[in-house]
Design a protein around this motif. Structure first.
Motif, PDB file in Angstrom:
ATOM      1  N   HIS A  43       0.830  -1.214   0.000  1.00  0.00           N
ATOM      2  CA  HIS A  43       0.000   0.000   0.000  1.00  0.00           C
ATOM      3  C   HIS A  43       0.862   1.261   0.000  1.00  0.00           C
ATOM      4  O   HIS A  43       0.522   2.250  -0.662  1.00  0.00           O
ATOM      5  CB  HIS A  43      -0.928  -0.009   1.211  1.00  0.00           C
ATOM      6  CG  HIS A  43      -2.072  -0.963   1.086  1.00  0.00           C
ATOM      7  ND1 HIS A  43      -3.100  -0.779   0.188  1.00  0.00           N
ATOM      8  CD2 HIS A  43      -2.341  -2.125   1.732  1.00  0.00           C
ATOM      9  CE1 HIS A  43      -3.962  -1.780   0.295  1.00  0.00           C
ATOM     10  NE2 HIS A  43      -3.523  -2.605   1.216  1.00  0.00           N
ATOM     11  N   ASP A  46       2.133   1.626  -3.450  1.00  0.00           N
ATOM     12  CA  ASP A  46       1.055   2.029  -4.340  1.00  0.00           C
ATOM     13  C   ASP A  46       0.783   3.526  -4.229  1.00  0.00           C
ATOM     14  O   ASP A  46       0.582   4.215  -5.245  1.00  0.00           O
ATOM     15  CB  ASP A  46      -0.205   1.228  -4.001  1.00  0.00           C
ATOM     16  CG  ASP A  46      -1.333   1.477  -4.989  1.00  0.00           C
ATOM     17  OD1 ASP A  46      -1.081   1.424  -6.210  1.00  0.00           O
ATOM     18  OD2 ASP A  46      -2.466   1.730  -4.550  1.00  0.00           O
ATOM     19  N   VAL A 165      -3.831  -6.641   1.654  1.00  0.00           N
ATOM     20  CA  VAL A 165      -3.928  -5.906   0.394  1.00  0.00           C
ATOM     21  C   VAL A 165      -5.382  -5.710  -0.006  1.00  0.00           C
ATOM     22  O   VAL A 165      -5.792  -4.619  -0.412  1.00  0.00           O
ATOM     23  CB  VAL A 165      -3.143  -6.642  -0.708  1.00  0.00           C
ATOM     24  CG1 VAL A 165      -3.424  -6.028  -2.080  1.00  0.00           C
ATOM     25  CG2 VAL A 165      -1.648  -6.606  -0.415  1.00  0.00           C
ATOM     26  N   ARG A 167      -8.099  -5.873   1.975  1.00  0.00           N
ATOM     27  CA  ARG A 167      -8.872  -5.185   3.016  1.00  0.00           C
ATOM     28  C   ARG A 167     -10.246  -5.795   3.211  1.00  0.00           C
ATOM     29  O   ARG A 167     -11.159  -5.155   3.713  1.00  0.00           O
ATOM     30  CB  ARG A 167      -9.003  -3.672   2.742  1.00  0.00           C
ATOM     31  CG  ARG A 167      -7.727  -2.954   2.414  1.00  0.00           C
ATOM     32  CD  ARG A 167      -6.610  -3.211   3.409  1.00  0.00           C
ATOM     33  NE  ARG A 167      -6.936  -2.726   4.738  1.00  0.00           N
ATOM     34  CZ  ARG A 167      -6.307  -3.130   5.851  1.00  0.00           C
ATOM     35  NH1 ARG A 167      -5.379  -4.062   5.792  1.00  0.00           N
ATOM     36  NH2 ARG A 167      -6.654  -2.637   7.018  1.00  0.00           N
ATOM     37  N   GLN A 203      -4.966   3.992   4.476  1.00  0.00           N
ATOM     38  CA  GLN A 203      -6.208   3.323   4.848  1.00  0.00           C
ATOM     39  C   GLN A 203      -7.414   4.247   4.714  1.00  0.00           C
ATOM     40  O   GLN A 203      -8.498   3.816   4.318  1.00  0.00           O
ATOM     41  CB  GLN A 203      -6.112   2.793   6.268  1.00  0.00           C
ATOM     42  CG  GLN A 203      -7.292   1.899   6.674  1.00  0.00           C
ATOM     43  CD  GLN A 203      -6.972   1.075   7.901  1.00  0.00           C
ATOM     44  OE1 GLN A 203      -5.896   1.153   8.461  1.00  0.00           O
ATOM     45  NE2 GLN A 203      -7.913   0.258   8.317  1.00  0.00           N
ATOM     46  N   LEU A 206      -8.482   4.238   1.174  1.00  0.00           N
ATOM     47  CA  LEU A 206      -9.140   2.983   0.823  1.00  0.00           C
ATOM     48  C   LEU A 206     -10.580   2.963   1.320  1.00  0.00           C
ATOM     49  O   LEU A 206     -11.488   2.511   0.623  1.00  0.00           O
ATOM     50  CB  LEU A 206      -8.354   1.814   1.402  1.00  0.00           C
ATOM     51  CG  LEU A 206      -6.966   1.577   0.836  1.00  0.00           C
ATOM     52  CD1 LEU A 206      -6.210   0.555   1.675  1.00  0.00           C
ATOM     53  CD2 LEU A 206      -7.052   1.093  -0.609  1.00  0.00           C
TER      54      LEU A 206
END
Length: 213
Positions: A43, A46, A165, A167, A203, A206
């Motif tokens: 993450h 990314d 990855v 989640r 997070q 996401l």
């Protein structure tokens, strides 16, 4: 179902079941910690490569070429980083004991960084198999140090990483049951819960994307 009926597995690797002894279970914590580290690295990479890709702009040749050069540089010391992972999981199953613990863990972690680099810089493909491969490599690395059941270590590290990855523990578990036997569902399920709910970089982003979808 079709694979069971006709004997084909559609390229999916099939790992053996885990039979850990009671004294080996503590190594599951190490595998889970390294699996989570791989997910956090994925993450974080990314986020970084996505921002860098936007800054570079729409260069359809330069960006994939740069990713290829970086991947090639990683592959000099860690050649298994080059490939998606389906075939390489089989190679790990046969020869992991001869690779060395440091190289195995480094291969898994490098794969976690290289995959978002390639995806953000224009290479076609996804992250499912690379993440499964990375988790298996990390698990074998722990097994090489600990002398623990390699399939147990691989299943815990892989499940934690993939769920970290994704989640989503249920999606991760369903995906992993295509590669691991159902009798490992206890280790896989617990590790998926750990991986999915431990915090990772980005997070908040996401969660926002999930709400919008």
């Amino acid at each position: 179902l079709l694979g069971w009926l006709f004997g084909a597995e559609a390229g999916l690797p099939r790992l053996e079941g885990a039979t850990p002894e009671a004294g080996e279970l503590r190594w599951g914590l190490v595998c889970a910690a390294l699996g989570w580290a791989g997910a956090a690295l994925f993450h974080g990479a990314d986020l970084g490569f996505s921002a860098l890709s936007r800054r570079i702009g729409d260069h359809v040749i330069a960006k994939p070429l740069a990713a290829g050069l970086a991947l090639g540089a990683l592959a000099v010391p860690l050649p298994l980083v080059l490939f998606p992972g389906e075939v390489q999981i089989g190679e790990l199953m046969e020869g992991w004991a001869s690779i060395g613990a440091i190289a195995l863990v480094a291969t898994g972690l490098a794969k976690c960084a290289a995959t978002p680099l390639c995806i953000n810089f224009g290479w076609r493909g996804g992250h499912f198999f690379p993440c499964i491969f990375a988790g298996v490599a990390i698990g074998y690395g722990v097994a090489a140090v600990a002398g623990a059941d390699p399939m147990f270590c691989a299943s815990v590290a892989c499940a934690t990483l993939v769920a970290g990855v994704q989640r989503n523990p249920w999606v991760a578990l369903a995906l992993l049951l295509l590669c691991f036997p159902v009798r490992d569902i206890i280790w896989l399920g617990l590790a998926c819960l750990v991986g999915a709910y431990l915090p990772v970089p980005g997070q908040a982003r996401l969660a926002s994307a999930a709400d919008e979808s």
